[in-house]
Design an enzyme around this catalytic site. Sequence first.
Site, PDB file in Angstrom:
ATOM      1  N   LEU A  18       0.825  -1.211   0.000  1.00 52.44           N
ATOM      2  CA  LEU A  18       0.000   0.000   0.000  1.00 52.44           C
ATOM      3  C   LEU A  18       0.859   1.261   0.000  1.00 52.44           C
ATOM      4  O   LEU A  18       0.515   2.251  -0.646  1.00 52.44           O
ATOM      5  CB  LEU A  18      -0.965  -0.012   1.197  1.00 52.44           C
ATOM      6  CG  LEU A  18      -1.928  -1.204   1.218  1.00 52.44           C
ATOM      7  CD1 LEU A  18      -2.954  -1.047   2.336  1.00 52.44           C
ATOM      8  CD2 LEU A  18      -2.625  -1.400  -0.122  1.00 52.44           C
ATOM      9  N   LEU A  56      10.742   0.316  13.124  1.00 54.55           N
ATOM     10  CA  LEU A  56       9.735   0.911  14.016  1.00 54.55           C
ATOM     11  C   LEU A  56      10.065   0.656  15.484  1.00 54.55           C
ATOM     12  O   LEU A  56       9.612   1.388  16.364  1.00 54.55           O
ATOM     13  CB  LEU A  56       8.352   0.335  13.701  1.00 54.55           C
ATOM     14  CG  LEU A  56       7.708   0.817  12.403  1.00 54.55           C
ATOM     15  CD1 LEU A  56       6.576  -0.107  11.983  1.00 54.55           C
ATOM     16  CD2 LEU A  56       7.200   2.253  12.573  1.00 54.55           C
ATOM     17  N   GLY A  76       3.307   0.916   8.335  1.00 55.31           N
ATOM     18  CA  GLY A  76       4.397  -0.029   8.536  1.00 55.31           C
ATOM     19  C   GLY A  76       4.045  -1.089   9.565  1.00 55.31           C
ATOM     20  O   GLY A  76       3.172  -0.888  10.411  1.00 55.31           O
ATOM     21  N   GLY A  77       4.730  -2.199   9.506  1.00 55.27           N
ATOM     22  CA  GLY A  77       4.583  -3.243  10.520  1.00 55.27           C
ATOM     23  C   GLY A  77       4.276  -4.590   9.913  1.00 55.27           C
ATOM     24  O   GLY A  77       4.261  -4.754   8.693  1.00 55.27           O
ATOM     25  N   SER A  79       2.047  -7.285   8.640  1.00 52.68           N
ATOM     26  CA  SER A  79       0.753  -7.016   8.008  1.00 52.68           C
ATOM     27  C   SER A  79      -0.079  -8.273   7.770  1.00 52.68           C
ATOM     28  O   SER A  79      -1.128  -8.191   7.117  1.00 52.68           O
ATOM     29  CB  SER A  79       0.981  -6.304   6.676  1.00 52.68           C
ATOM     30  OG  SER A  79       1.691  -7.157   5.798  1.00 52.68           O
ATOM     31  N   TYR A 139      -2.179 -10.795  14.939  1.00 55.14           N
ATOM     32  CA  TYR A 139      -2.117  -9.611  14.079  1.00 55.14           C
ATOM     33  C   TYR A 139      -3.319  -8.692  14.355  1.00 55.14           C
ATOM     34  O   TYR A 139      -3.160  -7.480  14.596  1.00 55.14           O
ATOM     35  CB  TYR A 139      -2.089 -10.071  12.618  1.00 55.14           C
ATOM     36  CG  TYR A 139      -2.450  -9.020  11.616  1.00 55.14           C
ATOM     37  CD1 TYR A 139      -1.573  -7.975  11.324  1.00 55.14           C
ATOM     38  CD2 TYR A 139      -3.682  -9.052  10.946  1.00 55.14           C
ATOM     39  CE1 TYR A 139      -1.911  -6.994  10.398  1.00 55.14           C
ATOM     40  CE2 TYR A 139      -4.021  -8.084  10.021  1.00 55.14           C
ATOM     41  CZ  TYR A 139      -3.140  -7.051   9.750  1.00 55.14           C
ATOM     42  OH  TYR A 139      -3.478  -6.088   8.836  1.00 55.14           O
TER      43      TYR A 139
END
Length: 275
Positions: A18, A56, A76-77, A79, A139
């Site tokens: 994205l 992060l 971010g992270g 996903s 998640y």
Amino acid sequence: MTDTPAKPVLLTGAAGGLGRQLAPALAARGWKLVLTDLVPFPDALPEGARFVRADLADGPAILRLAEGCGTVLHFGGVSTEHPFEQVVDANIRGLYHIYEAARRERARVVFASSNHAVGFHERAEPLDDDCQLLPDSYYGLSKVYGEMMGRMYWFKHGVETVAVRIGSSFPRPVDARMLSTWLSYADLIRLMERATLSPATGCCVIWGASANARSFWRQDARGSLGGAPQDSADPFTAELADKRTQAVFTERYQGGGYTDIDRTRPTPVQGRLFE
Ligand SMILES: NC(=O)c1ccc[n+]([C@@H]2O[C@H](COP(=O)([O-])OP(=O)(O)OC[C@H]3O[C@@H](n4cnc5c(N)ncnc54)[C@H](O)[C@@H]3O)[C@@H](O)[C@H]2O)c1
């Protein structure tokens, strides 16, 4: 409403699926962007953007990156579903670093939350933004944590959050579930514009989906942001309506296949929640 933010915008997860859509589209609108990711940005750097590689989990690095920014688009992270230990650094600790940076800069956070924060709701039950949070995975649980962090920072520090519970943002829908959850890239970009440029958002939730007739979701804060999705998964109905699995949990719940990952409960909850 002007069409260019007064201050630079920090985009985390810029090298992700994205992020790579958002970075060039927002830069093309004349936005000044600070892009960051754990991995290098794989495309040509858009005009007006700079890229800084960072984790992060590195608090001081995130504070430095956010300096002078008025909005953080936090994409971010981790996903997708992973074991808890692999989710915690980026999605829990990293989120704390994002919010501390936003507090210091008086910046707004636009948080890429997920439908997996509410994945154990039944598909037949349309949801409003204030529904129970029922994560379907570690998640999804990290997205619940993120939404709750946004609330705490709003009440305690006045940091604004637009939490976007993204459904399925891909080039096109590919199965029956996505007829309900699809968010086109163009609608995602328009939504990020509104979420950034709206003069005041408070702490609100948006369902990140296009105008899908089969949507699982109803009321949210879109009215106050302005704008509406312009795309829809509906033209794919004939092609995809029968593209389902045989898995009982996957087909019963909004979170789809995530509700089946590592599952040990033999049958779905019957009747009311928590009985
Ligand atoms: N694509 C969708 O349909 C969808 C649906 C729901 C929610 N979301 C959320 O939107 C966001 C973006 O999704 P995506 O599809 O682009 O995912 P993605 O995995 O393609 O991008 C995530 C990016 O975050 C980066 N990242 C991971 N760990 C990091 C760390 N510790 N420090 C810095 N960067 C790190 C990755 O390198 C990656 O480039 C994610 O937060 C995801 O949970 C996406």
